[in-house]
Design an enzyme around this catalytic site. Structure first.
Site, PDB file in Angstrom:
ATOM      1  N   HIS A 133       0.699  -1.117  -0.385  1.00  0.00           N
ATOM      2  CA  HIS A 133       0.216  -0.279   0.063  1.00  0.00           C
ATOM      3  C   HIS A 133       0.757   1.460  -0.408  1.00  0.00           C
ATOM      4  O   HIS A 133       0.518   1.801   0.297  1.00  0.00           O
ATOM      5  CB  HIS A 133      -0.796   0.158   0.942  1.00  0.00           C
ATOM      6  CG  HIS A 133      -1.993  -0.696   1.220  1.00  0.00           C
ATOM      7  ND1 HIS A 133      -2.356  -1.866   2.191  1.00  0.00           N
ATOM      8  CD2 HIS A 133      -2.234  -1.447  -0.378  1.00  0.00           C
ATOM      9  CE1 HIS A 133      -3.312  -2.583   1.858  1.00  0.00           C
ATOM     10  NE2 HIS A 133      -3.758  -2.803   0.974  1.00  0.00           N
ATOM     11  N   GLY A 232      -0.653 -10.708  11.442  1.00  0.00           N
ATOM     12  CA  GLY A 232      -1.379  -9.143  11.935  1.00  0.00           C
ATOM     13  C   GLY A 232      -2.424  -8.587  11.131  1.00  0.00           C
ATOM     14  O   GLY A 232      -1.841  -6.870  11.241  1.00  0.00           O
TER      15      GLY A 232
END
Ligand SMILES: [Zn+2]
Length: 297
Positions: A133, A232
């Site tokens: 990202h 995570g």
């Protein structure tokens, strides 16, 4: 249509376990591709959108459409992000990031793909990290495409906005602080130094597609890996979930360490529900791999 960054609903949760054995086995076999998300950075003081105290309930992430179409939205973004950057700039890698770097140094990993924009894997010494990202450390000009350092823009923004010291109600994983409209009024937004164009952080906004070449690179990494280890991430955006599906379809074991159920659970052989720092340092101990204590990071 290219998939864009958007939330997906949850489904098929896998009961969490505290048994790290399957993850230890995969790591000792080697060829592990890591896909990490916000959960690995919460122990560095960067909050997650979801889970306990998640910020999604009070924070709607900026969309690409709002950012590009609306001058006021951009002012709001840069004012809030300017404050948020101070927190991001102070954040340091935690034991989880350092354990991942140690696994890589010992040749157990093929690569780290991260959905995080905080640079903390690299800060812990991981090399060749794929920033799915993008990164908050870079700024891109929407007109001429010039890339520049966020730290340089932060310096220019400080100068242009002397005395801008509002108190933020909170800070979010995209580096965006919570400010009211009144607080952002009067904030001066700066243009590209090359062409006067509109500047955007070099991150993938909600409603924006991950660049296709980056996606293809990640697909290749999945093809070349022996297994995929998710650390995570609740896998609630398609940009990460598609690699989990891709790995599962190719018959590669998917292992997840995440405290809460994830959107990828049905593709996984196990989901370990432990905090990342604890899980990864325990794994390093078990594999006899020393982890930096962070004093030099
Ligand atoms: Zn420009």
């Amino acid at each position: 249509m290219r998939p864009t960054l958007n939330w997906l609903p949850a489904d098929d949760p896998l009961p969490g376990t505290t048994d790290l054995e399957p993850v230890a086995d995969a790591l000792s076999t080697g060829g592990v591709l890591v896909l990490s998300g916000a959960g690995i950075s919460t122990e560095s003081g960067i909050p997650d959108y979801r889970g306990e105290g998640g910020s999604l309930s009070r924070h709607t992430p900026m969309t690409y459409q709002d950012f590009t179409a609306d001058t006021q939205a951009r002012r709001r973004y840069w004012a809030r992000s300017h404050l948020g950057w101070r927190t991001f700039g102070r954040a340091r890698p935690n034991a989880g990031h350092r354990a991942v770097a140690a696994f890589a140094r010992h040749g157990l990993l093929t690569r780290v793909i991260t959905q995080n924009v905080d640079g903390l894997h690299q800060g812990a010494g991981s090399e060749g990290v794929v920033e799915l990202h993008g990164s908050l450390a870079r700024v891109v000009c929407l007109s001429c495409g010039a890339l520049s350092l966020r730290s340089e823009l932060a310096r220019r923004l400080e100068e242009a906005n002397a005395g801008f010291e509002p108190t933020a109600a909170g800070i979010n994983p995209d580096g965006d602080a919570d400010l009211t409209d009144e607080q952002v009024e009067g904030f001066r937004v700066l243009p590209c130094t090359v062409c006067d164009g509109v500047l955007k952080p070099d991150v993938v906004f909600f409603g924006e597609a991950v660049p296709p070449r980056r996606v293809e690179h990640c697909r290749t990494l999945v093809r070349e890996a022996a297994s995929l280890l998710v650390l995570g991430s609740s896998l609630t955006v398609m940009s990460g979930l598609r690699f989990v599906r891709h790995a599962a379809q190719a018959g590669k074991p998917v292992l997840i360490v995440n405290r809460d159920p994830t959107r990828g659970d049905r593709h996984a052989v196990t989901r370990v529900a432990l905090p990342l720092g604890t899980a990864l340092t325990t794994l390093a101990d078990r594999l006899g791999i020393p982890v930096d204590d962070g004093s030099t990071a």
